[in-house]
Design a protein around this motif. Structure first.
Motif, PDB file in Angstrom:
ATOM      1  N   ALA A 153       4.608  -8.045  -4.217  1.00 55.03           N
ATOM      2  CA  ALA A 153       4.180  -9.426  -4.008  1.00 55.03           C
ATOM      3  C   ALA A 153       2.776  -9.476  -3.408  1.00 55.03           C
ATOM      4  N   GLU A 154       2.477  -8.558  -2.484  1.00 54.34           N
ATOM      5  CA  GLU A 154       1.144  -8.500  -1.884  1.00 54.34           C
ATOM      6  C   GLU A 154       0.099  -8.126  -2.928  1.00 54.34           C
ATOM      7  N   MET A 155       0.435  -7.181  -3.801  1.00 54.57           N
ATOM      8  CA  MET A 155      -0.487  -6.788  -4.861  1.00 54.57           C
ATOM      9  C   MET A 155      -0.771  -7.963  -5.800  1.00 54.57           C
ATOM     10  N   ARG A 166      -4.450   0.683  -3.778  1.00 58.05           N
ATOM     11  CA  ARG A 166      -4.532   1.149  -2.391  1.00 58.05           C
ATOM     12  C   ARG A 166      -3.574   0.387  -1.473  1.00 58.05           C
ATOM     13  N   ILE A 167      -3.135  -0.785  -1.890  1.00 59.08           N
ATOM     14  CA  ILE A 167      -2.129  -1.518  -1.116  1.00 59.08           C
ATOM     15  C   ILE A 167      -0.838  -0.705  -1.050  1.00 59.08           C
ATOM     16  N   VAL A 168      -0.477  -0.077  -2.166  1.00 59.47           N
ATOM     17  CA  VAL A 168       0.715   0.769  -2.202  1.00 59.47           C
ATOM     18  C   VAL A 168       0.519   1.978  -1.291  1.00 59.47           C
ATOM     19  N   LEU A 169      -0.665   2.564  -1.335  1.00 59.66           N
ATOM     20  CA  LEU A 169      -0.950   3.716  -0.471  1.00 59.66           C
ATOM     21  C   LEU A 169      -0.781   3.361   0.997  1.00 59.66           C
ATOM     22  N   TYR A 220       4.573  -1.817 -11.009  1.00 61.31           N
ATOM     23  CA  TYR A 220       3.200  -1.839 -10.494  1.00 61.31           C
ATOM     24  C   TYR A 220       2.205  -1.754 -11.653  1.00 61.31           C
ATOM     25  N   GLU A 221       2.468  -0.846 -12.576  1.00 62.58           N
ATOM     26  CA  GLU A 221       1.558  -0.659 -13.706  1.00 62.58           C
ATOM     27  C   GLU A 221       1.462  -1.929 -14.545  1.00 62.58           C
TER      28      GLU A 221
END
Length: 242
Positions: free
Chosen positions: A57-59, A80-83, A117-118
């Protein structure tokens, strides 16, 4: 409550193994009822990835607000949000990585999460490149490249046990993606020489025309905004056919 359930679940997974742990075991360890568990997690597999829905959701929110001027840079920043989500709790992230390596069903589940994500990244790029022709293809390929680069750097860090700076490896991998997809395409040496020879020849009066043999001149018309790599690709194709 999500954190309490996730912590209780991982304690049991480490003690007993994933397959031998039931939802009843998890709620008993957490001191809550089954309803509380299913209010937060649809299944036992979901409790292994308690933060991905929030991260997705943030992405999505980030990409919706980003400037359109640098689409490749935007999806790299979104990755980078996931990282940062993984780096926020190194111990948990390393435990989860080791668990997913041991349980095939969790590995399959993780791949489905990665695919979401992709698809989010590709959807953003399609909005910038267009959904027709090579626009959609380019969006899919770049999104896959970003995810692969991010995951390569992330897994290096996870395999090290969470030692060091996770951003260094991921930044290096994502820089490679940007180098490939943001730099102008360069013509091959053979094409450069042939174009130089053509430019050295006199152009007939009245403008540029098509000729034959050594006097052949190729005129290529491209829409404004066409990527340089596409222009060069079309020139190379024309030269190869002549």
């Amino acid at each position: 409550m999500r954190e309490v359930l996730a912590q209780a679940a991982f304690q049991l997974f480490l003690e007993r193994g994933f397959e031998r742990t039931t939802v009843d075991d998890i709620v008993a360890r957490a001191g809550v009822g089954r309803r509380s568990f299913f209010r937060y997690f649809p299944s036992k597999e979901d409790v292994v990835f308690p933060d991905h829905e929030r991260c997705l959701a943030e992405m999505t929110e980030f990409l919706a607000a980003v400037d359109d001027g640098d689409p490749v840079g935007a999806v790299c920043d979104a990755a980078r949000i996931v990282l940062r989500m993984y780096a926020a709790d190194p111990e948990f992230s390393v435990q989860r990585y080791r668990l997913t390596r041991e349980v095939p069903g969790l590995r399959t589940y993780e791949l489905s999460v990665v695919r979401r994500y992709e698809q989010t990244l590709a959807g953003h790029l399609r909005g910038r490149f267009g959904a027709d022709g090579d626009g959609e293809l380019r969006a899919e390929v770049i999104a896959a490249s970003v995810v692969a680069a991010h995951n390569n750097g992330l897994r290096l860090w996870l395999r090290s046990g969470g030692a060091g700076d996770p951003e260094a490896a991921v930044d290096h991998a994502l820089d490679l993606v940007r180098d490939v997809w943001e730099r102008p395409a360069e013509p091959s040496p053979a094409l450069e020489k042939r174009l130089e020879r053509q430019l050295e020849k006199p152009v007939p009066a009245g403008g540029i025309t098509a000729g034959s043999g050594d006097n052949e001149v190729i005129v290529m018309v491209a829409a404004k905004g066409t990527p340089m790599w596409r222009v060069v690709q079309q020139i190379e194709a024309a030269v190869g056919e002549s």
